[in-house]
Enzyme design. Structure first.
Site, short mmCIF file in Angstrom:
data_model
loop_
_atom_site.label_atom_id
_atom_site.label_comp_id
_atom_site.label_asym_id
_atom_site.label_seq_id
_atom_site.Cartn_x
_atom_site.Cartn_y
_atom_site.Cartn_z
N ALA A 39 0.86 -1.19 0.00
CA ALA A 39 0.00 0.00 0.00
C ALA A 39 0.90 1.23 0.00
CB ALA A 39 -0.92 0.00 1.21
N ASP A 130 -6.15 -2.57 -3.70
CA ASP A 130 -7.31 -1.83 -4.23
C ASP A 130 -8.47 -2.78 -4.54
OD1 ASP A 130 -5.79 -2.93 -6.27
OD2 ASP A 130 -6.16 -1.30 -7.67
N HIS A 150 -7.93 -15.08 -14.18
CA HIS A 150 -8.25 -13.67 -14.46
C HIS A 150 -9.71 -13.56 -14.89
CE1 HIS A 150 -8.15 -9.64 -16.07
NE2 HIS A 150 -6.86 -9.50 -15.82
N GLU A 220 2.80 -9.65 -13.49
CA GLU A 220 1.77 -10.62 -13.88
C GLU A 220 2.23 -11.49 -15.04
OE1 GLU A 220 -2.62 -9.82 -13.46
OE2 GLU A 220 -2.39 -9.63 -15.64
N ASP A 243 -14.64 -8.15 -10.94
CA ASP A 243 -14.87 -6.71 -11.14
C ASP A 243 -16.31 -6.59 -11.64
OD1 ASP A 243 -15.12 -4.13 -12.32
OD2 ASP A 243 -12.94 -4.01 -12.55
#
Length: 269
Positions: A39, A130, A150, A220, A243
């Site tokens: 963070a 996040d 993903h 990634e 998401d």
């Protein structure tokens, strides 16, 4: 293949209803679990909601150590925490570019999984800050080496995966190779397995830097390269990384760990 409950190499793909949480909780009664998160810079604003949501949904009833790495240790607000939960704050330098911040995580992981974590925990889960936990995430996700599909590519063909395709990069994956496209926002495993993974990724990132190149999706890309040739022993479905702006949400009955909506440009500058 991502909608199956078993990969071609017989690793379970975890969806709701594929496990008995009571049996697993008993098996992991004394298991020590770590949650690793970065963070830095403006991303500090996401830390408290992340930790508060983890206290509500992540490994509830189990021993958890939060490993928080930040350049703003004095700004961290500690959430109300249950018994057996520990918050460790570690100072880390904030790189100028968000891509470098992202890649520094592998370097930090390599050091901590070798020197400190083996004495403190049995399993480590690595997550993006996040995000927030939105539903149960428990010991069903623990395994030797665990990766998460993903959510943007779980129905895609292998040919469309955004692997690093340039042979000059250490993250290179040739066409015809690969099984899933994994997201670096959630992965984990036994501490020694995360050490091996982070060591390989850090080495690949360093090799690319010497050539003055950067893999298409930074850490990634290197994570995916490692997992092509070192298959995960457990795979988490997009229930565990979602998401709400993505299509195909009808397949996702429980949205356990979800992205926080933000202005990417603003938080990265």
């Amino acid at each position: 293949m991502a909608l199956n409950v078993l990969s071609t190499w017989l690793a379970p793909i975890i969806w709701d209803g594929t496990y008995d949480i009571n049996v697993l909780n008993n098996q992991h009664n004394e298991t020590r679990i770590g949650l690793f998160v970065f963070a830095v810079k403006k991303y500090i604003r996401f830390l408290l909601p992340f930790l508060e949501s983890a206290e509500r949904y992540f490994m509830v009833g189990h021993k958890v150590t939060y490993y928080v790495f930040t350049d703003k240790v004095n700004d961290v607000v500690k959430p109300k925490m249950a018994e057996g939960r520990i918050l460790q704050l570690h100072d880390v330098a904030a790189d100028q570019r968000w891509q470098d911040v992202s890649m520094r995580r592998m370097e930090t992981l390599t050091v901590f999984t070798k020197e400190r974590m083996p004495k403190e925990i049995d399993y480590l889960v690595c997550a993006d800050v996040d995000m927030v936990f939105n539903d149960h995430v428990g010991v069903e996700i623990l395994g030797d080496l665990v990766a998460t599909i993903h959510p943007g590519y779980f129905l895609s063909d292998t040919k469309s995966f955004p692997y690093e395709r340039r042979p000059v990069s250490a993250a290179y994956i040739p066409h015809g190779q690969g099984d899933f496209y994994y997201m670096a926002a959630l992965y984990g495993g036994k501490v020694d397995e995360i050490y091996k993974l982070s060591m390989a990724c850090h080495k690949g990132i360093s090799e690319d830097k010497k050539k003055d190149i950067e893999a298409i999706w930074q850490e990634e890309s290197h994570l995916n390269r490692y997992l092509v040739y070192n298959k995960p022993t457990k795979i988490l479905s997009p229930e565990y990384l979602w998401d709400n702006n993505l299509p195909n949400g009808e397949y996702i009955k429980r949205r356990r760990f979800i992205a926080v909506h933000k202005n990417h440009q603003e938080v990265r500058n």
